[in-house]
Design a protein around this motif. Structure first.
Motif, PDB file in Angstrom:
ATOM      1  N   LEU A   1       0.809  -1.207   0.000  1.00  0.00           N
ATOM      2  CA  LEU A   1       0.000   0.000   0.000  1.00  0.00           C
ATOM      3  C   LEU A   1       0.849   1.266   0.000  1.00  0.00           C
ATOM      4  O   LEU A   1       2.056   1.234   0.275  1.00  0.00           O
ATOM      5  N   SER A   2       0.176   2.386  -0.267  1.00  0.00           N
ATOM      6  CA  SER A   2       0.771   3.714  -0.139  1.00  0.00           C
ATOM      7  C   SER A   2      -0.101   4.544   0.795  1.00  0.00           C
ATOM      8  O   SER A   2      -1.309   4.316   0.896  1.00  0.00           O
ATOM      9  N   SER A   3       0.507   5.493   1.469  1.00  0.00           N
ATOM     10  CA  SER A   3      -0.231   6.428   2.316  1.00  0.00           C
ATOM     11  C   SER A   3       0.257   7.839   2.040  1.00  0.00           C
ATOM     12  O   SER A   3       1.398   8.035   1.620  1.00  0.00           O
ATOM     13  N   PHE A   4      -0.603   8.818   2.237  1.00  0.00           N
ATOM     14  CA  PHE A   4      -0.182  10.203   2.057  1.00  0.00           C
ATOM     15  C   PHE A   4      -1.051  11.122   2.902  1.00  0.00           C
ATOM     16  O   PHE A   4      -2.218  10.849   3.169  1.00  0.00           O
ATOM     17  N   ARG A   5      -0.424  12.198   3.344  1.00  0.00           N
ATOM     18  CA  ARG A   5      -1.076  13.199   4.183  1.00  0.00           C
ATOM     19  C   ARG A   5      -0.248  14.466   4.137  1.00  0.00           C
ATOM     20  O   ARG A   5       0.894  14.464   3.679  1.00  0.00           O
ATOM     21  N   LEU A   6      -0.825  15.560   4.615  1.00  0.00           N
ATOM     22  CA  LEU A   6      -0.108  16.814   4.759  1.00  0.00           C
ATOM     23  C   LEU A   6       0.177  17.069   6.232  1.00  0.00           C
ATOM     24  O   LEU A   6      -0.619  16.691   7.101  1.00  0.00           O
ATOM     25  N   ASP A   7       1.305  17.711   6.522  1.00  0.00           N
ATOM     26  CA  ASP A   7       1.526  18.152   7.894  1.00  0.00           C
ATOM     27  C   ASP A   7       1.040  19.593   8.034  1.00  0.00           C
ATOM     28  O   ASP A   7       0.482  20.184   7.097  1.00  0.00           O
ATOM     29  N   ALA A   8       1.228  20.183   9.203  1.00  0.00           N
ATOM     30  CA  ALA A   8       0.685  21.514   9.472  1.00  0.00           C
ATOM     31  C   ALA A   8       1.299  22.595   8.593  1.00  0.00           C
ATOM     32  O   ALA A   8       0.680  23.635   8.354  1.00  0.00           O
ATOM     33  N   GLN A   9       2.511  22.372   8.098  1.00  0.00           N
ATOM     34  CA  GLN A   9       3.183  23.352   7.244  1.00  0.00           C
ATOM     35  C   GLN A   9       2.981  23.064   5.760  1.00  0.00           C
ATOM     36  O   GLN A   9       3.572  23.740   4.914  1.00  0.00           O
ATOM     37  N   GLY A  10       2.151  22.066   5.441  1.00  0.00           N
ATOM     38  CA  GLY A  10       1.861  21.780   4.049  1.00  0.00           C
ATOM     39  C   GLY A  10       2.852  20.859   3.375  1.00  0.00           C
ATOM     40  O   GLY A  10       2.866  20.762   2.140  1.00  0.00           O
ATOM     41  N   ARG A  11       3.688  20.166   4.131  1.00  0.00           N
ATOM     42  CA  ARG A  11       4.553  19.156   3.529  1.00  0.00           C
ATOM     43  C   ARG A  11       3.716  17.919   3.207  1.00  0.00           C
ATOM     44  O   ARG A  11       2.851  17.527   3.995  1.00  0.00           O
ATOM     45  N   LEU A  12       3.996  17.293   2.078  1.00  0.00           N
ATOM     46  CA  LEU A  12       3.324  16.063   1.712  1.00  0.00           C
ATOM     47  C   LEU A  12       4.161  14.889   2.216  1.00  0.00           C
ATOM     48  O   LEU A  12       5.333  14.752   1.859  1.00  0.00           O
ATOM     49  N   VAL A  13       3.573  14.071   3.076  1.00  0.00           N
ATOM     50  CA  VAL A  13       4.239  12.910   3.652  1.00  0.00           C
ATOM     51  C   VAL A  13       3.704  11.674   2.931  1.00  0.00           C
ATOM     52  O   VAL A  13       2.508  11.388   2.978  1.00  0.00           O
ATOM     53  N   PHE A  14       4.592  10.959   2.263  1.00  0.00           N
ATOM     54  CA  PHE A  14       4.213   9.841   1.397  1.00  0.00           C
ATOM     55  C   PHE A  14       4.935   8.592   1.873  1.00  0.00           C
ATOM     56  O   PHE A  14       6.153   8.614   2.076  1.00  0.00           O
TER      57      PHE A  14
END
Length: 429
Positions: free
Chosen positions: A289-302
């Motif tokens: 699988l893959s996962s992705f989200r943004l942190d509070a500063q707008g970084r994309l965590v993949f």
């Protein structure tokens, strides 16, 4: 394009507030009611709830707060486990199956309630999570998952291809499942916040204090560390996938599953408005699988399955750049500023295990990639047990004997090598 430097906790270490001051245990025979081994979500939740109830508590951590999976994960605060809701009563029987469903269904509420009550600075956002379907089989899986959760009254919604595209910013998915109970959090910051709250409640926290031996004196246990010892009536072992040889049965039962994360620089405002505009965290349905989200500063965590070591450092990073470009063409070939990975403790039936390791010595482990809410829930439950406020039969899990995992070493190598091969193949297209 150079690879991002790999560190233990990556972005989370760079952005988390500091942990509370702590030092190695240096006294002998410190008397407490409950000794807790491990300063992750389970151990810290147990420490907080027990200390708030007036118990004398000592937390013994071999490294530092959140060193293991608690400081390395994606940061999705999900309800339930990976298995289908209807599978829990089938796997555990009654009453434990329904108890576990109820406890974990309310898990995100416990997490966000603690965040609010204790003022934990951990980028907590509760706007749901998105499970994204890849292909027809993925959509069938989510339709069935939606049917089962909806029958139990859970606030979940099935999204079609257009709706999931709007929610994620990607046209790659055939549908999705929105779980409104869930959300995201900065995972290392949450662990450190729990530690601060536990210390304020009166718990003693000793980092860099590995437990080297445990002696049963019938009236109490003595836990030895390199420079000190603790005498305790109860022992809670909260080490999960990072258990060492002191409790070998726990280590032998869990198959360790590697998972990595890569983080970009903060995205431009225009891209942030298009990618996950509702600020949900997301993951997809394939086995790798893959996962992705943004942190509070707008970084994309993949993130995805795999270990960032040896050839994996290059292969997984290159795959990540290509995969993100396919998901979000407007990103182009991104650079990653942070890279890190950790180990997930997997069990044969993908459900946690409750063990009585010895007299008044308990553990819950095997979160199978769902550590934040379950760890918080089970930490509280173990505290209630040690406080004498419930019986072991009242807990959400049945008591079982540790069972060695079949072909453990081979399966662990297979997970790492298999993910490497899958990502190497996908990166070529």
């Amino acid at each position: 394009m150079p690879a991002a430097p790999v560190s233990n906790h990556g972005l989370w270490e760079a952005t988390a507030p500091p942990a509370p001051d702590s030092a190695p245990l240096q006294a002998q025979g410190v008397a407490v009611d409950i000794a807790i081994v491990g300063a992750g979500y389970t151990g810290l939740s147990a420490a907080l709830h027990a200390a708030e109830a007036g118990a004398r508590v000592a937390v013994l951590e071999a490294q530092h707060v959140g060193f293991g999976g608690s400081g390395r994960n994606v940061g999705l605060v999900n309800a339930g486990m990976w298995v289908m809701p209807d599978a829990l009563p089938q796997a555990l029987g009654e009453p434990h199956g329904q108890r576990l469903l109820d406890a974990l269904g309310e898990g995100p509420s416990l997490v966000y309630g603690l965040v609010e009550r204790h003022g934990l600075a951990c980028e907590a956002v509760r706007r749901g999570t998105l499970h994204c379907a890849v292909g027809a089989s993925g959509l069938r899986n989510l339709r069935e998952r939606h049917r089962q959760w909806q029958a139990r009254g859970a606030p979940v919604a099935l999204l079609d291809a257009d709706a999931i595209a709007e929610a994620t910013g990607s046209r790659a998915y055939t549908g999705g499942l929105l779980d409104r109970r869930a959300g995201t959090i900065q995972p290392l910051a949450y662990a450190r916040g729990l530690a601060h709250a536990a210390v304020r409640a009166g718990a003693a926290l000793h980092t860099h204090s590995p437990v080297t031996a445990v002696d049963d004196h019938q009236g109490h246990w003595t836990l030895h560390t390199p420079q000190g010892s603790v005498n305790a009536a109860w022992v809670i072992v909260a080490t999960n996938a990072y258990t060492d040889r002191l409790w070998p049965a726990l280590q032998e039962e869990l198959v360790r599953f590697p998972y990595f994360n890569l983080a970009t620089a903060p995205l431009p405002a225009a891209l942030r408005a298009r990618i996950l505009p509702g600020q949900q965290g997301a993951w997809d349905t394939p086995d790798v699988l893959s996962s992705f989200r943004l942190d509070a500063q707008g970084r994309l965590v993949f993130g995805s399955v795999g270990a960032l070591r040896g050839p994996g450092s290059v292969v997984h990073g290159d795959w990540g750049r290509r995969a993100l470009a396919r998901l979000f063409p407007a990103l182009g070939r991104v650079a990653f500023e942070h890279a890190w990975y950790g180990q997930i403790g997997m069990t044969a039936n993908a459900l946690p295990r409750l063990h009585l390791l010895a007299r008044n010595t308990v553990s819950i482990s095997g979160y199978n990639g769902r550590g934040i809410a379950p760890g918080t829930v089970f930490g509280r439950a173990l505290a209630q047990l040690a406080l004498g406020r419930c019986r072991i039969d009242d807990l959400p899990l049945p008591l079982t004997e540790p069972t060695p995992a079949a072909f453990k070493a081979l399966r662990e190598m297979g997970y790492e090598a298999g993910a490497l091969l899958v990502h190497a193949a996908q990166a070529r297209f």
